[in-house]
Write an enzyme that holds these catalytic residues in place. Sequence first.
Site, PDB file in Angstrom:
ATOM      1  N   SER A  58       0.914  -1.069  -0.091  1.00  0.00           N
ATOM      2  CA  SER A  58       0.018   0.024   0.078  1.00  0.00           C
ATOM      3  C   SER A  58       0.874   1.456  -0.100  1.00  0.00           C
ATOM      4  O   SER A  58       2.032   1.174   0.109  1.00  0.00           O
ATOM      5  CB  SER A  58      -0.945   0.001   1.249  1.00  0.00           C
ATOM      6  N   SER A 182      11.018   9.106   8.828  1.00  0.00           N
ATOM      7  CA  SER A 182      10.108  10.141   9.139  1.00  0.00           C
ATOM      8  C   SER A 182      10.645  11.412   9.737  1.00  0.00           C
ATOM      9  O   SER A 182      11.600  11.508  10.607  1.00  0.00           O
ATOM     10  CB  SER A 182       8.913   9.410  10.109  1.00  0.00           C
ATOM     11  N   TYR A 208       7.568   5.214  17.537  1.00  0.00           N
ATOM     12  CA  TYR A 208       7.397   5.563  15.842  1.00  0.00           C
ATOM     13  C   TYR A 208       8.756   6.574  15.738  1.00  0.00           C
ATOM     14  O   TYR A 208       9.654   6.139  15.229  1.00  0.00           O
ATOM     15  CB  TYR A 208       6.096   5.733  15.212  1.00  0.00           C
ATOM     16  N   LYS A 212      12.776   5.805  14.318  1.00  0.00           N
ATOM     17  CA  LYS A 212      12.864   6.493  13.248  1.00  0.00           C
ATOM     18  C   LYS A 212      14.117   7.459  13.467  1.00  0.00           C
ATOM     19  O   LYS A 212      15.224   7.707  12.554  1.00  0.00           O
ATOM     20  CB  LYS A 212      11.892   7.266  12.675  1.00  0.00           C
ATOM     21  N   THR A 243      -1.244   9.064   2.774  1.00  0.00           N
ATOM     22  CA  THR A 243      -0.898   7.396   2.816  1.00  0.00           C
ATOM     23  C   THR A 243      -2.063   7.006   3.420  1.00  0.00           C
ATOM     24  O   THR A 243      -2.692   7.463   4.603  1.00  0.00           O
ATOM     25  CB  THR A 243       0.347   7.302   3.056  1.00  0.00           C
TER      26      THR A 243
END
Length: 325
Positions: A58, A182, A208, A212, A243
Amino acid sequence: MSLAGRLAGAVDTALDRTIAPGYSRVGYAVRSRLPGWPEDPEPGALAGRHVLVTGASSGLGTQTARELAALGAHVQLVVRDRAKGEAVRAGLAAELGEVFTLRTCDLGDLEAVARLADELAAEELPLAALVHNAGALPATRTESPQGHELSMALHVLAPVLLTERLLPHLAGQATRVVLVTSGGMYAQPLRDDDPEYLTGDYSGTTAYARSKRVQVELLPVLQRRWSGAGLHVYATHPGWADTPGVLESLPTFHKVTSPVLRDLHQGVDTTVWLSAVRPAPAGGSLWHDRRVRPVALTSKTRSTPGQVDRTWRWVCETLELPEEV
């Protein structure tokens, strides 16, 4: 440097430091029209080569696969959900031909990662690039099958292990390794004291960003380690891209910023460029919109060499790798 070049550099830096304009579709639109915007990869730049893209079912992963195939690559699509991946593979093949191979792997499971690496190595594919794009933002603290915090397992341990296991096969192939990171990592310091997020109130967004942060801090270490095999190592962040992951994990952010979010092409532009442009740019740095970017913007998130060394030691101990090769 010419006056036009200096002005273009000033505009580019201003966009980068003010965050919102630079990360939005506005930043890409302006930068791609400034003097000095690097040339696109040549048509057919990846003809006869294979590229591996994780998280390919995706969003940015699918778009990366599409654009790399358009440059002539045969793309190895690594997905967790085989049924979803097969639908994506069929759609891409209808557009661009039978130049996609589907591979199933739960990248949060290090044993599965090792099996994938062995499978790929046995086939001796001419790999031009490994694009480590797979990502997740768990709402609550979740552990991998080996007991590691999932964000760190998926974003750091899996890419390092997969590349390490493939290293003997990649030697001499001038392979590019691209970590899709990110811009959120700019908000977090390197937590070498708690890489598994065992203390404090857990936040998926913070976890997260911390993982990163580890990706970008380890870039010079990984470049030194893998340069002997001829690899070029980069990280790139896509800016604010529209996204499915952003919509699902950050619905409020998506609602507020949707008018200025980048489309998928803009989001993967630098990933594709780094994977295919010739000659290969120097490795070991963070990139955004085809330019090297700083890994920290304030003293609060600037790491010390000791912190980076301790983080790398944790990665090596966790994966049972020697610290030096």
